[in-house]
Write a protein that holds these residues in place. Structure first.
Motif, short mmCIF file in Angstrom:
data_model
loop_
_atom_site.label_atom_id
_atom_site.label_comp_id
_atom_site.label_asym_id
_atom_site.label_seq_id
_atom_site.Cartn_x
_atom_site.Cartn_y
_atom_site.Cartn_z
N VAL A 135 0.88 -1.17 0.00
CA VAL A 135 0.00 0.00 0.00
C VAL A 135 0.91 1.22 0.00
O VAL A 135 1.66 1.46 0.96
N ASP A 136 0.86 1.96 -1.11
CA ASP A 136 1.74 3.11 -1.29
C ASP A 136 1.23 4.32 -0.51
O ASP A 136 0.09 4.35 -0.05
N SER A 137 2.09 5.30 -0.39
CA SER A 137 1.72 6.56 0.24
C SER A 137 1.70 7.63 -0.85
O SER A 137 2.54 7.58 -1.75
N PRO A 138 0.75 8.53 -0.85
CA PRO A 138 -0.30 8.72 0.15
C PRO A 138 -1.38 7.64 0.04
O PRO A 138 -1.60 7.08 -1.01
N ASN A 139 -2.02 7.39 1.18
CA ASN A 139 -3.09 6.41 1.24
C ASN A 139 -4.21 6.94 2.13
O ASN A 139 -4.07 7.99 2.75
N ARG A 140 -5.29 6.22 2.18
CA ARG A 140 -6.48 6.67 2.93
C ARG A 140 -6.24 6.77 4.44
O ARG A 140 -7.01 7.38 5.16
N PHE A 141 -5.14 6.18 4.91
CA PHE A 141 -4.86 6.19 6.35
C PHE A 141 -3.88 7.30 6.74
O PHE A 141 -3.59 7.48 7.91
N ASN A 142 -3.32 7.99 5.74
CA ASN A 142 -2.33 9.05 5.97
C ASN A 142 -1.11 8.55 6.74
O ASN A 142 -0.63 9.21 7.66
N ILE A 143 -0.63 7.36 6.35
CA ILE A 143 0.56 6.80 6.97
C ILE A 143 1.55 6.45 5.85
O ILE A 143 1.16 6.34 4.68
N PRO A 144 2.83 6.26 6.19
CA PRO A 144 3.82 5.89 5.16
C PRO A 144 3.47 4.56 4.49
O PRO A 144 2.68 3.77 5.00
N SER A 145 4.10 4.31 3.35
CA SER A 145 3.89 3.06 2.61
C SER A 145 4.09 1.86 3.52
O SER A 145 4.97 1.87 4.39
N PHE A 146 3.28 0.81 3.29
CA PHE A 146 3.38 -0.38 4.13
C PHE A 146 2.97 -1.61 3.34
O PHE A 146 2.37 -1.53 2.27
N PHE A 147 3.31 -2.77 3.90
CA PHE A 147 2.85 -4.05 3.40
C PHE A 147 1.80 -4.56 4.38
O PHE A 147 1.95 -4.38 5.60
N GLU A 148 0.76 -5.22 3.87
CA GLU A 148 -0.30 -5.72 4.75
C GLU A 148 -0.86 -7.04 4.26
O GLU A 148 -0.81 -7.35 3.09
N LEU A 149 -1.37 -7.79 5.22
CA LEU A 149 -2.03 -9.06 4.93
C LEU A 149 -3.19 -9.23 5.90
O LEU A 149 -2.99 -9.25 7.12
N HIS A 150 -4.40 -9.30 5.36
CA HIS A 150 -5.58 -9.59 6.18
C HIS A 150 -5.75 -11.10 6.30
O HIS A 150 -5.50 -11.83 5.34
N VAL A 151 -6.20 -11.53 7.46
CA VAL A 151 -6.54 -12.94 7.68
C VAL A 151 -7.91 -12.96 8.35
O VAL A 151 -8.06 -12.55 9.49
N TRP A 152 -8.91 -13.42 7.61
CA TRP A 152 -10.28 -13.49 8.12
C TRP A 152 -10.44 -14.81 8.85
O TRP A 152 -11.00 -15.76 8.34
N ALA A 153 -9.93 -14.85 10.06
CA ALA A 153 -9.91 -16.09 10.84
C ALA A 153 -11.21 -16.33 11.59
O ALA A 153 -11.52 -17.47 11.92
N TRP A 154 -11.96 -15.28 11.88
CA TRP A 154 -13.16 -15.42 12.71
C TRP A 154 -14.45 -15.11 11.95
O TRP A 154 -15.52 -15.22 12.52
N ARG A 155 -14.36 -14.70 10.70
CA ARG A 155 -15.55 -14.46 9.88
C ARG A 155 -15.22 -14.92 8.47
O ARG A 155 -14.24 -14.48 7.89
N SER A 156 -16.01 -15.82 7.94
CA SER A 156 -15.73 -16.31 6.59
C SER A 156 -15.83 -15.16 5.60
O SER A 156 -16.60 -14.21 5.79
#
Length: 174
Positions: A135-156
């Motif tokens: 996720v590059d910057s600028p982004n909707r969170f107004n934070i520096p560029s980052f890598f992310e991974l969601h894991v939907w472990a508790w909701r399909s």
């Protein structure tokens, strides 16, 4: 006649196997990946949001909803875990869905600052075979560029256990 019965039995067996495989793909909870299993085991206690806040997790922004479908929910981030290291048992963010004055744990997000990660690594992070998204910057969170991974472990998630947006999560209860 025996040949016809054999062919019919084979067709019924093949249809049953295909049906089982299709239902397992449609229902990720039926056979969760190793990472989903690890996350469930490691975050079970955080179904109680008071336990999460006592462990250093706190709300970051509001409920994140998709522009055209689905949502992520409210991210509770642990700043002490935003140190560039990855451990499948210690996600940087827990994700909750608000509903009827309650918060339900629906998933987690692993987050790594891109500049920190890229100082020592040529490729994006991978956790238990799952590649992170950039996720590059600028982004909707107004934070520096980052890598992310969601894991939907508790909701399909009908789109998969590691997709950003989950059509089964909503911010309407916020």
């Amino acid at each position: 006649m025996k040949k016809l019965v054999f062919v019919a039995s084979y067709i019924v067996l093949a249809a049953g196997v295909l049906s089982f495989v299709a239902s397992a793909q449609d229902n990720p909870a039926a056979s969760p990946s190793k990472l989903v299993q690890i996350v469930r085991s490691a975050t079970f206690q955080y179904q109680n949001i008071d336990v999460a806040t006592a462990a250093g997790y706190g709300p970051f922004l509001g409920c994140v909803s998709g522009t055209d479908h689905g949502a992520m929910g409210i991210h509770y981030v642990n700043g002490a875990l935003l140190n560039g290291t990855l451990d499948p048992t210690h996600p940087q963010a827990l994700i909750y869905e608000p509903s009827n004055g309650q918060m339900s744990l629906v998933g987690v997000e692993f987050i790594v600052d891109a500049a920190t990660w890229l100082k020592n690594n040529a490729n994006p992070p991978v956790l238990e075979g799952q590649s992170f998204l950039f996720v590059d910057s600028p982004n909707r969170f107004n934070i520096p560029s980052f890598f992310e991974l969601h894991v939907w472990a508790w909701r399909s998630n009908p789109n998969g256990s590691f997709m950003d947006w989950n059509d089964h999560v909503s911010c309407t209860g916020e």
